[in-house]
Design a protein around this motif. Structure first.
Motif, PDB file in Angstrom:
ATOM      1  N   THR A 188       0.830  -1.213   0.000  1.00 62.94           N
ATOM      2  CA  THR A 188       0.000   0.000   0.000  1.00 62.94           C
ATOM      3  C   THR A 188       0.865   1.264   0.000  1.00 62.94           C
ATOM      4  OG1 THR A 188      -0.210  -0.199   2.404  1.00 62.94           O
ATOM      5  CG2 THR A 188      -2.037  -1.033   1.074  1.00 62.94           C
ATOM      6  N   ASP A 189       2.025   1.224   0.663  1.00 59.78           N
ATOM      7  CA  ASP A 189       2.942   2.371   0.653  1.00 59.78           C
ATOM      8  C   ASP A 189       3.455   2.617  -0.763  1.00 59.78           C
ATOM      9  OD1 ASP A 189       2.852   2.652   3.505  1.00 59.78           O
ATOM     10  OD2 ASP A 189       4.297   1.013   3.676  1.00 59.78           O
ATOM     11  N   LEU A 190       3.829   1.538  -1.443  1.00 62.51           N
ATOM     12  CA  LEU A 190       4.340   1.672  -2.805  1.00 62.51           C
ATOM     13  C   LEU A 190       3.238   2.108  -3.760  1.00 62.51           C
ATOM     14  CD1 LEU A 190       6.659  -1.445  -2.862  1.00 62.51           C
ATOM     15  CD2 LEU A 190       7.370   0.947  -2.799  1.00 62.51           C
ATOM     16  N   GLN A 191       2.035   1.593  -3.544  1.00 62.01           N
ATOM     17  CA  GLN A 191       0.897   1.996  -4.384  1.00 62.01           C
ATOM     18  C   GLN A 191       0.663   3.502  -4.264  1.00 62.01           C
ATOM     19  OE1 GLN A 191      -1.318   0.375  -6.635  1.00 62.01           O
ATOM     20  NE2 GLN A 191      -1.922   2.479  -6.939  1.00 62.01           N
ATOM     21  N   ARG A 192       0.748   4.016  -3.039  1.00 61.99           N
ATOM     22  CA  ARG A 192       0.541   5.444  -2.804  1.00 61.99           C
ATOM     23  C   ARG A 192       1.618   6.272  -3.505  1.00 61.99           C
ATOM     24  NH1 ARG A 192       0.077   5.060   2.302  1.00 61.99           N
ATOM     25  NH2 ARG A 192       2.248   5.440   2.787  1.00 61.99           N
ATOM     26  N   GLU A 193       2.872   5.859  -3.395  1.00 63.71           N
ATOM     27  CA  GLU A 193       3.979   6.611  -4.002  1.00 63.71           C
ATOM     28  C   GLU A 193       3.939   6.537  -5.524  1.00 63.71           C
ATOM     29  OE1 GLU A 193       6.358   8.492  -2.401  1.00 63.71           O
ATOM     30  OE2 GLU A 193       5.281   8.104  -0.558  1.00 63.71           O
ATOM     31  N   PHE A 194       3.815   5.337  -6.057  1.00 59.25           N
ATOM     32  CA  PHE A 194       3.903   5.163  -7.508  1.00 59.25           C
ATOM     33  C   PHE A 194       2.581   5.486  -8.204  1.00 59.25           C
ATOM     34  CE2 PHE A 194       7.639   2.994  -6.099  1.00 59.25           C
ATOM     35  CZ  PHE A 194       8.539   3.126  -7.136  1.00 59.25           C
ATOM     36  N   GLY A 195       1.474   5.309  -7.504  1.00 56.55           N
ATOM     37  CA  GLY A 195       0.160   5.534  -8.099  1.00 56.55           C
ATOM     38  C   GLY A 195      -0.104   6.967  -8.503  1.00 56.55           C
ATOM     39  N   GLU A 196       0.657   7.906  -7.964  1.00 55.33           N
ATOM     40  CA  GLU A 196       0.451   9.304  -8.358  1.00 55.33           C
ATOM     41  C   GLU A 196       0.927   9.569  -9.788  1.00 55.33           C
ATOM     42  OE1 GLU A 196       3.548  12.292  -6.629  1.00 55.33           O
ATOM     43  OE2 GLU A 196       3.310  10.736  -5.104  1.00 55.33           O
ATOM     44  N   PHE A 197       1.619   8.610 -10.398  1.00 55.70           N
ATOM     45  CA  PHE A 197       2.137   8.789 -11.756  1.00 55.70           C
ATOM     46  C   PHE A 197       1.345   8.028 -12.810  1.00 55.70           C
ATOM     47  CE2 PHE A 197       5.551   9.512  -8.778  1.00 55.70           C
ATOM     48  CZ  PHE A 197       5.907  10.799  -9.134  1.00 55.70           C
ATOM     49  N   GLY A 198       0.406   7.196 -12.381  1.00 56.10           N
ATOM     50  CA  GLY A 198      -0.397   6.452 -13.353  1.00 56.10           C
ATOM     51  C   GLY A 198      -0.960   5.192 -12.733  1.00 56.10           C
ATOM     52  N   HIS A 199      -1.573   4.376 -13.569  1.00 55.08           N
ATOM     53  CA  HIS A 199      -2.230   3.154 -13.100  1.00 55.08           C
ATOM     54  C   HIS A 199      -1.204   2.041 -12.895  1.00 55.08           C
ATOM     55  CE1 HIS A 199      -4.727  -0.577 -13.733  1.00 55.08           C
ATOM     56  NE2 HIS A 199      -5.213  -0.029 -12.639  1.00 55.08           N
ATOM     57  N   VAL A 200      -1.033   1.641 -11.634  1.00 48.23           N
ATOM     58  CA  VAL A 200      -0.132   0.544 -11.287  1.00 48.23           C
ATOM     59  C   VAL A 200      -0.911  -0.757 -11.441  1.00 48.23           C
ATOM     60  CG1 VAL A 200       1.196  -0.517  -9.417  1.00 48.23           C
ATOM     61  CG2 VAL A 200       1.216   1.968  -9.717  1.00 48.23           C
ATOM     62  N   THR A 201      -0.368  -1.687 -12.230  1.00 43.19           N
ATOM     63  CA  THR A 201      -1.071  -2.951 -12.456  1.00 43.19           C
ATOM     64  C   THR A 201      -0.604  -4.064 -11.529  1.00 43.19           C
ATOM     65  OG1 THR A 201       0.481  -3.526 -14.216  1.00 43.19           O
ATOM     66  CG2 THR A 201      -1.577  -2.445 -14.866  1.00 43.19           C
ATOM     67  N   ASP A 202       0.627  -3.948 -10.991  1.00 45.16           N
ATOM     68  CA  ASP A 202       1.125  -5.001 -10.113  1.00 45.16           C
ATOM     69  C   ASP A 202       2.275  -4.468  -9.275  1.00 45.16           C
ATOM     70  OD1 ASP A 202       1.188  -7.615  -9.065  1.00 45.16           O
ATOM     71  OD2 ASP A 202       2.755  -8.228 -10.469  1.00 45.16           O
ATOM     72  N   ILE A 203       2.339  -4.939  -8.027  1.00 48.27           N
ATOM     73  CA  ILE A 203       3.450  -4.630  -7.130  1.00 48.27           C
ATOM     74  C   ILE A 203       3.877  -5.943  -6.493  1.00 48.27           C
ATOM     75  CG2 ILE A 203       4.172  -3.465  -5.008  1.00 48.27           C
ATOM     76  CD1 ILE A 203       2.111  -1.288  -5.640  1.00 48.27           C
ATOM     77  N   GLU A 204       5.165  -6.228  -6.545  1.00 45.89           N
ATOM     78  CA  GLU A 204       5.692  -7.433  -5.913  1.00 45.89           C
ATOM     79  C   GLU A 204       6.777  -7.046  -4.929  1.00 45.89           C
ATOM     80  OE1 GLU A 204       6.872 -10.725  -8.388  1.00 45.89           O
ATOM     81  OE2 GLU A 204       5.422 -10.140  -9.926  1.00 45.89           O
ATOM     82  N   LEU A 205       6.686  -7.612  -3.735  1.00 48.36           N
ATOM     83  CA  LEU A 205       7.737  -7.481  -2.727  1.00 48.36           C
ATOM     84  C   LEU A 205       8.260  -8.901  -2.485  1.00 48.36           C
ATOM     85  CD1 LEU A 205       5.951  -5.033  -0.282  1.00 48.36           C
ATOM     86  CD2 LEU A 205       8.132  -4.600  -1.411  1.00 48.36           C
ATOM     87  N   PRO A 206       9.287  -9.323  -3.229  1.00 51.30           N
ATOM     88  CA  PRO A 206       9.753 -10.707  -3.113  1.00 51.30           C
ATOM     89  C   PRO A 206      10.255 -11.021  -1.709  1.00 51.30           C
ATOM     90  CG  PRO A 206      10.813  -9.564  -4.955  1.00 51.30           C
ATOM     91  CD  PRO A 206      10.058  -8.545  -4.168  1.00 51.30           C
ATOM     92  N   LEU A 207       9.828 -12.143  -1.174  1.00 53.06           N
ATOM     93  CA  LEU A 207      10.267 -12.550   0.159  1.00 53.06           C
ATOM     94  C   LEU A 207      11.724 -12.983   0.153  1.00 53.06           C
ATOM     95  CD1 LEU A 207       7.131 -14.607   1.243  1.00 53.06           C
ATOM     96  CD2 LEU A 207       7.772 -12.302   1.961  1.00 53.06           C
ATOM     97  N   THR A 208      12.209 -13.429  -0.992  1.00 48.61           N
ATOM     98  CA  THR A 208      13.578 -13.939  -1.075  1.00 48.61           C
ATOM     99  C   THR A 208      14.605 -12.830  -1.251  1.00 48.61           C
ATOM    100  OG1 THR A 208      13.264 -14.255  -3.440  1.00 48.61           O
ATOM    101  CG2 THR A 208      12.883 -16.161  -2.021  1.00 48.61           C
ATOM    102  N   ALA A 209      14.167 -11.645  -1.607  1.00 48.02           N
ATOM    103  CA  ALA A 209      15.098 -10.530  -1.824  1.00 48.02           C
ATOM    104  C   ALA A 209      14.651  -9.349  -0.975  1.00 48.02           C
ATOM    105  CB  ALA A 209      15.138 -10.152  -3.298  1.00 48.02           C
TER     106      ALA A 209
END
Length: 79
Positions: free
Chosen positions: A13-34
């Motif tokens: 949700t934090d990333l959606q808020r930051e990046f969403g101000e620039f356009g429609h975000v279709t996917d966000i991944e926070l890999p558990l392994t990295a």
């Protein structure tokens, strides 16, 4: 987009808020392994490029974000 410098307590949700101000975000991944990285996908390449320019160097929860184009595009049905 490939994002590094992601603080451990950052949520999608934090990333959606930051990046969403620039356009429609279709996917966000926070890999558990990295730790400390994320992938953010836009439906429009111009929006992604604008987000890259504007968000590189921005602080989020005490960490400085570094944003670049991801090396590998996900396989999708529209490609």
């Amino acid at each position: 987009l490939f994002v590094s410098g992601v603080a451990p307590d950052v949520k999608k949700t934090d990333l959606q808020r930051e990046f969403g101000e620039f356009g429609h975000v279709t996917d966000i991944e926070l890999p558990l392994t990295a730790k400390g990285v994320a992938f953010v996908e836009f439906d429009n390449a111009r929006d992604a490029a604008e987000a890259l320019d504007e968000l590189t160097g921005r602080k989020l929860k005490g960490m400085v974000l570094k944003v670049r184009m991801a090396d590998v595009q996900k396989n999708n049905k529209n490609a």
